[in-house]
Design a protein around this motif. Structure first.
Motif, PDB file in Angstrom:
ATOM      1  N   GLU A  72      37.934   6.683  20.025  1.00 26.44           N
ATOM      2  CA  GLU A  72      37.411   7.250  18.781  1.00 26.44           C
ATOM      3  C   GLU A  72      37.973   6.528  17.569  1.00 26.44           C
ATOM      4  N   ALA A  73      37.106   6.338  16.569  1.00 26.41           N
ATOM      5  CA  ALA A  73      37.518   5.799  15.273  1.00 26.41           C
ATOM      6  C   ALA A  73      36.421   6.091  14.269  1.00 26.41           C
ATOM      7  N   ASP A  74      36.806   6.475  13.078  1.00 21.45           N
ATOM      8  CA  ASP A  74      35.862   6.734  11.982  1.00 21.45           C
ATOM      9  C   ASP A  74      34.770   7.712  12.392  1.00 21.45           C
ATOM     10  N   GLY A  75      35.108   8.703  13.205  1.00 23.88           N
ATOM     11  CA  GLY A  75      34.142   9.706  13.620  1.00 23.88           C
ATOM     12  C   GLY A  75      33.185   9.266  14.717  1.00 23.88           C
ATOM     13  N   PHE A  76      33.357   8.043  15.237  1.00 25.93           N
ATOM     14  CA  PHE A  76      32.483   7.506  16.288  1.00 25.93           C
ATOM     15  C   PHE A  76      33.178   7.665  17.631  1.00 25.93           C
ATOM     16  N   ARG A  77      32.421   8.106  18.653  1.00 23.97           N
ATOM     17  CA  ARG A  77      32.984   8.332  19.987  1.00 23.97           C
ATOM     18  C   ARG A  77      32.312   7.400  20.992  1.00 23.97           C
ATOM     19  N   LEU A  78      33.119   6.507  21.551  1.00 23.56           N
ATOM     20  CA  LEU A  78      32.665   5.539  22.540  1.00 23.56           C
ATOM     21  C   LEU A  78      33.343   5.844  23.869  1.00 23.56           C
ATOM     22  N   LEU A  79      32.554   5.951  24.942  1.00 26.79           N
ATOM     23  CA  LEU A  79      33.114   6.205  26.259  1.00 26.79           C
ATOM     24  C   LEU A  79      33.067   4.931  27.093  1.00 26.79           C
TER      25      LEU A  79
END
Length: 250
Positions: A25-32
């Motif tokens: 997660e960074a800057d409100g973005f969620r990457l799996l």
């Protein structure tokens, strides 16, 4: 960047952990990164079902991708608000075909692409949300990728599944955190181009000059403490074993 270990068991889930899956997660973005066996259930401890922004699959072995079949059901048959818009899913060539075959009972052949925007991985650099991703082929029996992920001057490298290879050294060079598989035990298993042991993970960490080594993808039959000791013999930085639910600030 915040890294949360959703699952870290290798080959099949253990009593303590689902298979490979890591939430970044960074800057409100969620990457799996990956969604192996059992990961979908554990993911709900850390994120809402509809809060993911993108998924990247390192390769198409079940312990890294199979829970996307369940996630298809979540997004396609959403009980409230109708079907979800397509979400980017980056994976090796044939990802849609592999998941469709694994699910086996989709409404029609293109159903998965209605909720997943499949994008084929190739070696090189691309952006996903606020992240810059460097992908390289690593050494595994199927097409498999390792990743270097950068954001605001910080870097994380994820090995995926691999045997020793030069690509991993270049990906990890100077990384703040190296999330590296250590499936095998040094002196016990010796199968070329398949997995690393703890000593080999430590050697990669030393050559790359990483800030921190986190060993992951450790199967239930491998003693993680032996892998840590073997890594510490060749790498002077901090070494630990990934645990389900652990979180790291990178």
């Amino acid at each position: 960047m915040k890294l949360t270990v959703v699952g870290c068991s290798g080959s099949f889930p253990s009593t303590e952990s689902a298979c490979s899956s890591y939430l970044l997660e960074a800057d409100g973005f969620r990457l799996l990164l990956d969604m192996g066996n059992g990961a979908l259930g554990e993911l709900q401890r850390h994120s809402g079902l509809y809060d993911l922004d993108a998924v990247i699959l390192s390769h198409l072995h079940a312990d890294h991708c199979i829970d996307l079949c369940g996630y298809f059901v979540v997004r396609y048959y959403r009980p409230d608000g109708g079907r979800c818009d397509p979400m980017p899913v980056y994976g090796p060539a044939g990802t849609e075909r592999r998941l469709t075959a694994a699910h086996a009972d989709v409404p029609h052949d293109g159903a998965m692409s209605e909720v997943f925007d499949f994008r084929t991985l190739t070696p090189g650099t691309f952006t996903v949300g606020p992240f810059t991703i460097h992908a390289e082929r690593v050494s595994h029996p199927v097409e498999a990728f390792g990743f270097r992920i950068e954001h605001n001057g910080r870097s994380l490298t994820y090995s995926g599944d691999t045997g020793p290879c030069e690509a991993l050294d270049s990906l990890a060079a100077g990384s703040d955190l190296f999330l590296c598989e250590a499936s095998f035990t040094y002196g016990k298993e010796d199968i070329p181009d398949l997995h690393l042991n703890g000593r080999e993970a430590g050697e990669h960490a030393r050559r790359a000059g990483v800030g921190r080594l986190v060993l992951t993808h450790i199967p239930p039959w491998t003693d993680p403490e032996i892998s840590v000791r073997d890594a510490q013999k060749v790498y002077d930085g901090p070494v630990e074993v990934a645990r389900a639910g652990a979180a790291y600030e990178v």
